[in-house]
Motif scaffolding. Structure first.
Motif, PDB file in Angstrom:
ATOM      1  N   UNK A 316       0.860  -1.182   0.000  1.00 59.55           N
ATOM      2  CA  UNK A 316       0.000   0.000   0.000  1.00 59.55           C
ATOM      3  C   UNK A 316       0.895   1.231   0.000  1.00 59.55           C
ATOM      4  N   UNK A 317       0.543   2.244  -0.796  1.00 60.12           N
ATOM      5  CA  UNK A 317       1.408   3.416  -0.845  1.00 60.12           C
ATOM      6  C   UNK A 317       1.423   4.155   0.487  1.00 60.12           C
ATOM      7  N   UNK A 318       0.462   3.868   1.371  1.00 60.85           N
ATOM      8  CA  UNK A 318       0.466   4.486   2.697  1.00 60.85           C
ATOM      9  C   UNK A 318       1.605   3.973   3.568  1.00 60.85           C
ATOM     10  N   UNK A 319       2.260   2.861   3.172  1.00 62.62           N
ATOM     11  CA  UNK A 319       3.389   2.314   3.932  1.00 62.62           C
ATOM     12  C   UNK A 319       4.716   2.986   3.573  1.00 62.62           C
ATOM     13  N   UNK A 320       4.723   3.816   2.532  1.00 58.40           N
ATOM     14  CA  UNK A 320       5.962   4.453   2.074  1.00 58.40           C
ATOM     15  C   UNK A 320       6.241   5.700   2.897  1.00 58.40           C
ATOM     16  N   UNK A 321       7.490   5.877   3.308  1.00 58.30           N
ATOM     17  CA  UNK A 321       7.881   7.098   4.022  1.00 58.30           C
ATOM     18  C   UNK A 321       7.880   8.275   3.035  1.00 58.30           C
ATOM     19  N   UNK A 322       7.300   9.407   3.434  1.00 59.63           N
ATOM     20  CA  UNK A 322       7.175  10.556   2.509  1.00 59.63           C
ATOM     21  C   UNK A 322       8.470  11.342   2.353  1.00 59.63           C
TER      22      UNK A 322
END
Length: 375
Positions: A316-322
């Motif tokens: 999920x792209x929500x798991x990627x650090x921004x």
């Protein structure tokens, strides 16, 4: 910039120092002072007001879509929320996919191996969010031991008659969800905004489509189905596709990885728990940290060989650090390798100029101030 001097000793002189966060902030303030000082008031107050207005405008003007519009779905980060007293709060967690790949790469049918990895990721995401009432999880929950893979079970459910569905306490809606997951076609996007930070992918053709194999003579080493190509690493689409992400591992402990993004897509399903979930195809890699007992700056290193982790093909792209990840390519002597340039006339002894001698990457977090945006 605190440890810049000793890093120069380790890696050679750095280029584009002005791209780091502190220097960017100083540059922004200088530009405001040069171009917008109207006089007649507190200059500090004026700079602060203009900066706040600029940041608010940037956040609100472009990001119009949420990762999912339903309150009860996994990774549902809504733009606005209300307290019990109906006080409206603005929630700054923008997600957006953009720049769809060319037409020849659209409507791609995933193979059975990829579907299996995608379903495993969905199961973990729904369990992590403790989502209730998901048709997808209800299908997985009644799987029999006869079917040892999720893909085989979903294909079986998608072909059941109404009477057979009733024996499993499933409905036609469950059948539709199973059929959608096993037959749907994916259109990949080249770019995504994750917590407001822009990420780029290197291309869906580089995604892993087959199971990894064990490396000969390596206990925990795996070979990628599409191996790392040394002729590509210095291309912008490759070194600009790195990211850092985290997942829940054994005993629900957080594990961190680096990886190269291959593309982004959004799921479409009649199950509202997974409909609209934005997913990234990734080639994941383990890393080691140089931290020692001596108090000094530490750096993460990803080796080119034997670092591939086959557990995550989709996240999920929500798991990627921004934050963007910068890489320093190193040869076997720990010398930085310069990206090949045309008309190169001079060379420095601190650098290597042979791209094929690449052994590992030093990973640099370029925007540490944005990491806290990830919950």
């Amino acid at each position: 910039l605190t440890h810049l001097a000793q890093q120069i000793h380790n890696f050679g002189p750095l280029k584009s120092v002005s791209e780091f966060a502190g220097e960017r902030a100083i540059g922004a303030i200088k530009n405001i002072k040069k171009h917008t000082n109207m006089g007649g008031g507190s200059f500090e107050q004026y700079v602060m007001d203009r900066q706040i207005k600029k940041e608010l405008s940037t956040m609100k003007s472009f990001y119009k879509k949420d990762i999912c519009s339903n309150m009860n779905t996994v990774n549902s980060f809504l733009w606005y929320s209300k307290d019990n007293d109906n006080t409206l709060h603005y929630n700054v967690r923008p997600f957006q996919l953009c720049s769809m790949e060319k037409s020849s790469k659209r409507n791609v049918r995933l193979n059975d191996f990829e579907i299996e990895c995608l379903v495993e990721m969905l199961v973990e995401e729904l369990k992590k969010g403790e989502v209730k009432g998901s048709l997808f999880l209800e299908i997985i929950g009644v799987r029999t031991h006869r079917y040892n893979t999720y893909t085989a079970w979903l294909q079986y459910v998608s072909e059941l008659e109404d009477a057979e569905l009733l024996t499993l306490k499933l409905t036609i809606q469950h059948k539709n969800v199973a059929k959608e997951l096993t037959t749907s076609k994916i259109s990949f996007f080249k770019q995504a905004y994750i917590y407001g930070v822009k990420f780029r992918s290197r291309g869906s053709e580089f995604r892993q489509t087959e199971a990894a194999t064990l490396c000969l003579g390596q206990k925990n080493g795996y070979n990628e189905s599409k191996s790392f190509e040394f002729k590509h690493w210095f291309q912008k689409s490759w070194y600009g596709s790195w990211c850092k992400y985290s997942t829940l591992g054994v005993n629900r402990n957080k594990e961190e990885f680096y990886g190269q993004l291959n593309g982004f897509f959004s799921l479409h399903s009649s199950d509202i728990a997974i409909n609209g979930l934005k997913v990234a195809s990734i080639t994941s890699r383990r890393f080691v940290n140089s931290k020692s007992t001596i108090k000094q700056a530490s750096v993460d290193f990803c080796r080119v060989k034997n670092s591939y982790d086959p557990r995550h093909l989709f996240i999920s792209i929500a798991d990627v650090y921004p934050t963007e990840i910068g890489t320093i390519p190193l040869d076997g002597l720990q010398r930085p390798i310069e990206v090949p340039m045309k008309n190169r006339t001079s060379k420095e002894r601190f650098f290597s100029y042979q791209p094929l001698t690449l052994q590992e990457f030093a990973m640099i977090v370029l925007r540490p101030e944005k990491v806290s945006l990830k919950p």
